[in-house]
Design a protein around this motif. Structure first.
Motif, PDB file in Angstrom:
ATOM      1  N   GLY A 121       3.182  -6.899  -1.943  1.00  0.00           N
ATOM      2  CA  GLY A 121       1.827  -6.433  -2.194  1.00  0.00           C
ATOM      3  C   GLY A 121       1.087  -7.322  -3.182  1.00  0.00           C
ATOM      4  O   GLY A 121      -0.082  -7.676  -2.961  1.00  0.00           O
ATOM      5  N   THR A 122       1.771  -7.712  -4.251  1.00  0.00           N
ATOM      6  CA  THR A 122       1.123  -8.590  -5.235  1.00  0.00           C
ATOM      7  C   THR A 122       0.926  -9.989  -4.677  1.00  0.00           C
ATOM      8  O   THR A 122      -0.072 -10.644  -4.970  1.00  0.00           O
ATOM      9  CB  THR A 122       1.945  -8.651  -6.535  1.00  0.00           C
ATOM     10  OG1 THR A 122       3.253  -9.150  -6.247  1.00  0.00           O
ATOM     11  CG2 THR A 122       2.071  -7.284  -7.165  1.00  0.00           C
ATOM     12  N   MET A 123       1.879 -10.451  -3.867  1.00  0.00           N
ATOM     13  CA  MET A 123       1.718 -11.779  -3.276  1.00  0.00           C
ATOM     14  C   MET A 123       0.562 -11.806  -2.289  1.00  0.00           C
ATOM     15  O   MET A 123      -0.174 -12.804  -2.203  1.00  0.00           O
ATOM     16  CB  MET A 123       3.021 -12.214  -2.599  1.00  0.00           C
ATOM     17  CG  MET A 123       4.145 -12.507  -3.577  1.00  0.00           C
ATOM     18  SD  MET A 123       5.513 -13.490  -2.885  1.00  0.00           S
ATOM     19  CE  MET A 123       6.183 -12.346  -1.693  1.00  0.00           C
ATOM     20  N   ALA A 124       0.373 -10.727  -1.535  1.00  0.00           N
ATOM     21  CA  ALA A 124      -0.765 -10.661  -0.611  1.00  0.00           C
ATOM     22  C   ALA A 124      -2.078 -10.646  -1.386  1.00  0.00           C
ATOM     23  O   ALA A 124      -3.044 -11.340  -1.020  1.00  0.00           O
ATOM     24  CB  ALA A 124      -0.654  -9.419   0.259  1.00  0.00           C
ATOM     25  N   GLN A 147      -5.019  -1.881  -0.427  1.00  0.00           N
ATOM     26  CA  GLN A 147      -4.627  -0.549  -0.877  1.00  0.00           C
ATOM     27  C   GLN A 147      -4.578   0.433   0.289  1.00  0.00           C
ATOM     28  O   GLN A 147      -3.694   1.301   0.345  1.00  0.00           O
ATOM     29  CB  GLN A 147      -5.581  -0.036  -1.963  1.00  0.00           C
ATOM     30  CG  GLN A 147      -5.110   1.242  -2.627  1.00  0.00           C
ATOM     31  CD  GLN A 147      -3.717   1.098  -3.209  1.00  0.00           C
ATOM     32  OE1 GLN A 147      -3.410   0.116  -3.894  1.00  0.00           O
ATOM     33  NE2 GLN A 147      -2.847   2.067  -2.934  1.00  0.00           N
ATOM     34  N   VAL A 148      -5.512   0.297   1.207  1.00  0.00           N
ATOM     35  CA  VAL A 148      -5.492   1.164   2.395  1.00  0.00           C
ATOM     36  C   VAL A 148      -4.206   0.922   3.185  1.00  0.00           C
ATOM     37  O   VAL A 148      -3.567   1.867   3.674  1.00  0.00           O
ATOM     38  CB  VAL A 148      -6.734   0.911   3.275  1.00  0.00           C
ATOM     39  CG1 VAL A 148      -6.604   1.620   4.622  1.00  0.00           C
ATOM     40  CG2 VAL A 148      -7.992   1.383   2.557  1.00  0.00           C
ATOM     41  N   SER A 262      -8.462   7.076   3.593  1.00  0.00           N
ATOM     42  CA  SER A 262      -9.840   7.253   4.070  1.00  0.00           C
ATOM     43  C   SER A 262     -10.839   6.952   2.969  1.00  0.00           C
ATOM     44  O   SER A 262     -11.849   6.265   3.175  1.00  0.00           O
ATOM     45  CB  SER A 262     -10.028   8.682   4.590  1.00  0.00           C
ATOM     46  OG  SER A 262      -9.127   8.965   5.640  1.00  0.00           O
ATOM     47  N   ALA A 263     -10.545   7.480   1.774  1.00  0.00           N
ATOM     48  CA  ALA A 263     -11.432   7.213   0.635  1.00  0.00           C
ATOM     49  C   ALA A 263     -11.442   5.733   0.285  1.00  0.00           C
ATOM     50  O   ALA A 263     -12.489   5.174  -0.082  1.00  0.00           O
ATOM     51  CB  ALA A 263     -10.991   8.045  -0.569  1.00  0.00           C
ATOM     52  N   GLY A 264     -10.281   5.078   0.415  1.00  0.00           N
ATOM     53  CA  GLY A 264     -10.212   3.651   0.128  1.00  0.00           C
ATOM     54  C   GLY A 264     -11.064   2.821   1.067  1.00  0.00           C
ATOM     55  O   GLY A 264     -11.723   1.867   0.646  1.00  0.00           O
ATOM     56  N   LEU A 265     -11.075   3.177   2.351  1.00  0.00           N
ATOM     57  CA  LEU A 265     -11.913   2.462   3.318  1.00  0.00           C
ATOM     58  C   LEU A 265     -13.388   2.575   2.959  1.00  0.00           C
ATOM     59  O   LEU A 265     -14.124   1.582   2.966  1.00  0.00           O
ATOM     60  CB  LEU A 265     -11.679   3.023   4.723  1.00  0.00           C
ATOM     61  CG  LEU A 265     -10.494   2.480   5.517  1.00  0.00           C
ATOM     62  CD1 LEU A 265     -10.351   3.248   6.823  1.00  0.00           C
ATOM     63  CD2 LEU A 265     -10.652   0.988   5.785  1.00  0.00           C
ATOM     64  N   ALA A 315      -6.730   6.097  -4.117  1.00  0.00           N
ATOM     65  CA  ALA A 315      -6.975   4.728  -3.647  1.00  0.00           C
ATOM     66  C   ALA A 315      -8.136   4.061  -4.387  1.00  0.00           C
ATOM     67  O   ALA A 315      -8.008   2.899  -4.799  1.00  0.00           O
ATOM     68  CB  ALA A 315      -7.213   4.720  -2.139  1.00  0.00           C
ATOM     69  N   PRO A 316      -9.291   4.726  -4.584  1.00  0.00           N
ATOM     70  CA  PRO A 316     -10.351   4.087  -5.359  1.00  0.00           C
ATOM     71  C   PRO A 316      -9.911   3.689  -6.766  1.00  0.00           C
ATOM     72  O   PRO A 316     -10.289   2.618  -7.261  1.00  0.00           O
ATOM     73  CB  PRO A 316     -11.441   5.167  -5.404  1.00  0.00           C
ATOM     74  CG  PRO A 316     -11.241   5.932  -4.138  1.00  0.00           C
ATOM     75  CD  PRO A 316      -9.756   5.990  -3.960  1.00  0.00           C
ATOM     76  N   THR A 317      -9.089   4.525  -7.407  1.00  0.00           N
ATOM     77  CA  THR A 317      -8.591   4.187  -8.741  1.00  0.00           C
ATOM     78  C   THR A 317      -7.681   2.973  -8.695  1.00  0.00           C
ATOM     79  O   THR A 317      -7.780   2.063  -9.535  1.00  0.00           O
ATOM     80  CB  THR A 317      -7.842   5.381  -9.351  1.00  0.00           C
ATOM     81  OG1 THR A 317      -8.702   6.524  -9.378  1.00  0.00           O
ATOM     82  CG2 THR A 317      -7.386   5.077 -10.772  1.00  0.00           C
ATOM     83  N   LEU A 318      -6.783   2.930  -7.723  1.00  0.00           N
ATOM     84  CA  LEU A 318      -5.875   1.803  -7.594  1.00  0.00           C
ATOM     85  C   LEU A 318      -6.619   0.516  -7.237  1.00  0.00           C
ATOM     86  O   LEU A 318      -6.314  -0.560  -7.774  1.00  0.00           O
ATOM     87  CB  LEU A 318      -4.818   2.115  -6.523  1.00  0.00           C
ATOM     88  CG  LEU A 318      -3.789   3.181  -6.907  1.00  0.00           C
ATOM     89  CD1 LEU A 318      -3.061   3.696  -5.677  1.00  0.00           C
ATOM     90  CD2 LEU A 318      -2.794   2.624  -7.907  1.00  0.00           C
ATOM     91  N   ILE A 319      -7.590   0.613  -6.350  1.00  0.00           N
ATOM     92  CA  ILE A 319      -8.389  -0.561  -5.969  1.00  0.00           C
ATOM     93  C   ILE A 319      -9.126  -1.114  -7.182  1.00  0.00           C
ATOM     94  O   ILE A 319      -9.142  -2.326  -7.438  1.00  0.00           O
ATOM     95  CB  ILE A 319      -9.389  -0.196  -4.856  1.00  0.00           C
ATOM     96  CG1 ILE A 319      -8.648   0.113  -3.551  1.00  0.00           C
ATOM     97  CG2 ILE A 319     -10.401  -1.330  -4.632  1.00  0.00           C
ATOM     98  CD1 ILE A 319      -9.505   0.802  -2.507  1.00  0.00           C
TER      99      ILE A 319
END
Length: 399
Positions: A121-124, A147-148, A262-265, A315-319
């Motif tokens: 994930g970090t490499m991407a 994140q999605v 869904s929220a992340g999208l 997801a919004p928090t992580l993004i």
């Protein structure tokens, strides 16, 4: 809305590492639950299964920053290949310990050593930071997309792992996860054109990434976020058992991930250009507040709906957190910095699972959700308390 993500797939070589990352991370989301199913089926002890997974998570948390630093120093391909071979050996040994009925204490050696592999994930995310270094709009879309993808893998992976382990043989889920992870890693590292170049040694910071101002508060917020994940997994299973339908827990947790994805999208489409620090404060507040109604769920149908809503803040928090890390961390330390903060999630999951388990045993199943609410509250307080400092860091990097 989906048009915001189209430029990502138009980058030469991007589809290859996207596909590889998706396969590998889906497999990665299967390992823990596969081990639980495998060990519990062979030994009859969920306590032993949980202990093996906990030790594995601690090992992963300890190894991850070191491996992230190696990736920054030597490059993704040069580090991933030897550590993948190392991990593969211990995967085989873990399978043999279970299948041959060797002493269970060996699992506390073999399974933790499987996790000594760089985080895909970090490499991407580091690849996207390199590809869109001068294009903040598409970089924001890329971080949101990543994140999605993480959320989607946690909808698919655990369900597939449990199905394989319970319908075929106990090691089936773990074996399939290992094979899929092999395919995913090989596909990912084959996309050499998108791999970010290594910063020359003389241009690298001499200190570790945890000394970067702002990284520790973000890591703390991720510990609290991980705690929410751990709480939800344990407590939702306990609540489902109380209502007489333990098998419903997987579907309810999948809905939590669906709400988050869904929220992340949507977030990736509408939030570009806004203050990351303000978004972080709002996201952490949402994690605490949206979790509160689950305390009052009268049945599993209501709980499923409320968990779908509760997931919409994660997801919004992580993004936002990953975007802040990308902004404040030197390029030469980006993998290490992201890995440190994501390791906070691993630590949080372990802590949240342990604390909520105690609350469930002593107070009652549904009261365990209080641990998640309190964790969200701590994350909000940290985001609010460091708002001025993080804003200065954000503005400084934009100059």
């Amino acid at each position: 809305m989906l048009a915001s993500y189209r430029p990502l797939f138009e980058v030469p070589g991007a589809r290859v590492f996207i596909a590889g990352g998706m396969i590998a991370r889906t497999a990665g989301s299967m390992f823990a639950v596969s081990v639980v199913a495998m060990v519990a089926a062979r030994t009859g002890s969920y306590a032993l299964a949980g202990a093996v997974v906990a030790v594995g998570m601690v090992s992963l948390a300890l190894c991850a920053p070191f491996l992230g630093r190696l990736v920054d120093r030597y490059g993704q391909r040069r580090v991933a290949i030897p550590f993948f071979l190392w991990s593969g050996f211990w995967v085989v040994m873990t399978l043999l310990v279970s299948w041959r009925g060797w002493p269970s204490w060996l699992l506390f050696i073999t399974f933790p050593l499987c996790g000594a592999i760089p985080n895909l994930g970090t490499m991407a995310r580091a690849r996207w930071s390199h590809i869109f270094a001068t294009d903040p709009k598409n970089l924001h879309a890329a971080m949101s997309f990543e994140q999605v993808m993480e959320e989607v893998t946690f909808v698919i992976g655990p369900v597939l792992a449990i199905w394989l382990s319970t319908t075929l043989f106990p090691e089936a889920g773990f074996l399939f996860a290992a094979l899929a992870y092999t395919v995913g890693v090989l596909v990912f590292i084959s996309a050499r054109s998108t791999e970010p170049p290594v910063v020359p040694h003389h241009e690298r910071p001499t200190q570790h990434a945890y000394t970067v101002p702002g990284l520790v508060p973000l890591a703390f917020i991720m510990v609290m976020t991980g705690a929410i994940f751990g709480v939800n997994e344990v407590v939702t299973l306990a609540v489902s058992q109380d209502f007489g339908a333990p098998s419903a827990a997987g579907a309810i947790l999948a809905l939590y991930a669906v709400g988050s994805a869904s929220a992340g999208l949507v977030f990736g489409h509408v939030s570009h250009g806004r203050s990351l620090v303000k978004l972080l404060v709002a996201g952490t507040f949402g994690m605490a507040v949206l979790e509160m109604p689950v305390l009052l769920a009268p049945n599993l149908w209501a709980l499923a709906v409320l968990m779908l809503v509760a997931g919409m803040a994660t997801a919004p928090t992580l993004i936002t957190t990953m975007n802040l890390i990308e902004r404040i961390t030197p390029k030469a330390q980006l993998n290490e910095g992201m890995t440190i903060v994501l390791t906070g999630i691993i630590v949080g999951v372990a802590a949240g699972s342990a604390v909520s388990g105690v609350v469930v045993d002593h107070v009652g199943a549904q009261h365990g959700y209080w641990v998640a609410i309190i964790a969200g509250g701590f994350a909000f307080v940290m985001a609010l308390g460091t708002r001025a400092f993080l804003t200065r860091r954000e503005l400084h990097t934009l100059r």
